[in-house]
Design an enzyme around this catalytic site. Structure first.
Site, short mmCIF file in Angstrom:
data_model
loop_
_atom_site.label_atom_id
_atom_site.label_comp_id
_atom_site.label_asym_id
_atom_site.label_seq_id
_atom_site.Cartn_x
_atom_site.Cartn_y
_atom_site.Cartn_z
N ASN A 274 -3.56 9.21 10.16
CA ASN A 274 -4.94 8.70 10.47
C ASN A 274 -6.01 9.67 10.50
O ASN A 274 -5.78 10.83 11.09
CB ASN A 274 -4.92 7.69 11.61
CG ASN A 274 -3.67 6.86 11.77
OD1 ASN A 274 -4.03 5.67 11.15
ND2 ASN A 274 -2.60 7.21 12.25
N LYS B 128 1.38 4.19 -2.66
CA LYS B 128 0.97 5.60 -2.80
C LYS B 128 2.26 6.47 -3.02
O LYS B 128 2.23 7.51 -3.68
CB LYS B 128 0.88 5.94 -1.33
CG LYS B 128 -0.81 5.40 -1.02
CD LYS B 128 -1.81 6.33 -1.59
CE LYS B 128 -3.26 6.24 -1.24
NZ LYS B 128 -4.10 6.93 -1.72
N TYR C 5 0.77 -1.40 -0.08
CA TYR C 5 -0.01 -0.15 -0.07
C TYR C 5 1.06 1.28 0.05
O TYR C 5 0.69 2.14 -0.69
CB TYR C 5 -0.88 -0.06 1.30
CG TYR C 5 -1.69 1.11 1.22
CD1 TYR C 5 -2.76 1.50 0.42
CD2 TYR C 5 -1.25 2.24 2.34
CE1 TYR C 5 -3.39 2.52 0.57
CE2 TYR C 5 -2.01 3.24 2.42
CZ TYR C 5 -3.38 3.71 1.81
OH TYR C 5 -3.85 4.74 1.67
N GLY D 147 -49.75 29.14 41.15
CA GLY D 147 -49.72 29.47 42.43
C GLY D 147 -48.82 29.00 43.44
O GLY D 147 -48.61 29.32 44.69
#
Length: 399
Positions: free
Chosen positions: A147, A122, A118, A310
């Protein structure tokens, strides 16, 4: 300005699209220099032929498309490099050198635990975009995200915060193997604000020393300046406090800009319908009712008092505790008298003209419902939570 967003249905894409539409429709006026004519939303299920049209017309591109957890590791490169190649080639086809932002990841450093297929995919996507910028002269903005967390993030996918929020909100178990592990977290609203700043040419540039972000006006990369470093244990601790709020009524400290504030907003977005509302304990008697609404750790509590027609309530005083009485419905009279004196202070109050009245320390006070037919509803704030072991409340009639 016409803006193309790829990966528009993903976590970041949905939040960015919503923010841009608010600007486009005049609902968000905090970015007066941004004028949005069209927003082109492109995702995996969009007609592929539209990409050609969008790349021809776009004045700015946010490439948020990517693959996080494919069935096969080979798909990382295809999803994170392959689509970027297609996008850039399509822009070149139309000689469109508009600015392009690409979402990368801190894993692109490929250091230590980030050395993965991964991360490498990237990194390849980053270099592709840098080469494109050098070749065409287009402005490129490469953001390495840490994150992410916030509303609409998919749980049980690639965000521990989303998973924890979802599971704790839904009374499901969570697993924390090491509560001391620290995460660098970026809140979605902070990220979206940075992306809109990029539209204005006000992006924050940086370089990287390992996985550390070093801001530099001439840096090759871009980053959001606001992140939070917290441990898994701290996250879970916060979430347990948030979960228990319905029974304790205690809101933790969530100062503006804090991680706690952002996490709380995130947690709430995962609440199931059955938890969106919850009953409060009404202390009722013949005079009416008294209900605690909200408590804080350092700033007291808020309650609502209902007095029947009241009825007189109060007739007591405090040494140090002080309160606000705010009548929101009905008509009443608030009286106060300093202990040891005869002078009575009278304040007529009404929901027709909402007024806050201080209950002064050392003054015995009451509140009288002047109506013979309607309830008197009063919001009350006290500067401290009620402690039954030390109530600081002493009976004495006003007059």
């Amino acid at each position: 300005m016409r803006i193309l967003i790829t990966g528009a249905k993903g976590f970041v894409g949905k939040n960015l699209c919503a923010a841009l539409k608010n600007i486009q429709e005049g609902k968000d006026r905090t970015h007066p220099s941004v004028t949005i004519n069209e927003i082109f939303e492109y995702d995996i299920d969009t007609d592929e032929s539209l990409l050609d049209e969008y790349c021809d017309k776009a004045d700015f591109v946010f490439n948020l498309a990517g693959v996080n957890r494919p069935p096969n590791v080979e798909e990382f490169m295809q999803g994170n490099f392959g689509f970027a190649s297609t996008l850039l080639e399509t822009l070149k086809k139309h000689n469109n050198t508009c600015p392009i932002m690409i979402s990368s990841s801190i894993q692109a450093t490929c250091i230590g635990r980030y050395d993965s297929e991964y991360g490498r995919s990237k990194k390849a996507g980053e270099e592709l975009v840098f080469a494109y910028g050098k070749e065409t002269g287009a402005k490129v903005l490469v953001y390495r995200f840490p994150n992410l967390f916030g509303k609409w993030c998919r749980p049980n996918y690639n965000s521990a915060v989303a998973t924890f929020c979802h599971n704790i909100a839904n009374d499901l178990p969570i697993t924390v193997n090491d509560s001391s592990i620290q995460l660098e977290l970026l809140y979605i609203d902070d990220l979206v604000n940075e992306m809109i700043s990029a539209l204005e040419g006000k992006e924050h540039r940086c370089e990287f020393e390992g996985i550390d972000t070093i801001f530099n006006d001439s840096g090759r990369y871009c980053a959001t300046p606001i992140t939070h470093k917290v441990t898994l244990g701290e996250i879970v601790s916060y979430l347990e406090i948030f979960k228990n709020q319905t029974s304790t009524l205690i809101i933790p400290e969530i100062p503006d800009g804090s991680f706690a504030k952002k996490l709380y907003s995130t947690y709430l977005s995962y609440l199931p319908e059955r938890k969106v509302s919850f009953p409060l304990k009404m202390n009722e008697d013949a005079r009416g009712s008294f209900t605690e609404l909200l408590k804080t750790g350092k700033c007291g509590q808020v309650s609502v008092n209902i007095s029947k027609p009241g009825i007189t309530k109060g007739q007591h005083w405090h040494n140090s505790k002080w309160e606000f009485f705010i009548v929101v419905s009905g008509k009443g009279l608030i009286q106060q008298r300093k202990i040891g004196t005869d002078k009575v202070l009278n304040f007529e109050v009404s929901g027709d003209k909402i007024t806050a009245v201080h209950m002064l320390p050392g003054y015995t006070h009451n509140i009288i419902n002047l109506s013979e037919t309607e309830n008197l509803i009063t919001v009350m704030w006290a500067n401290e939570q009620f402690d039954p072991n030390k109530p600081d409340t002493f009976f004495e009639v006003v007059e």
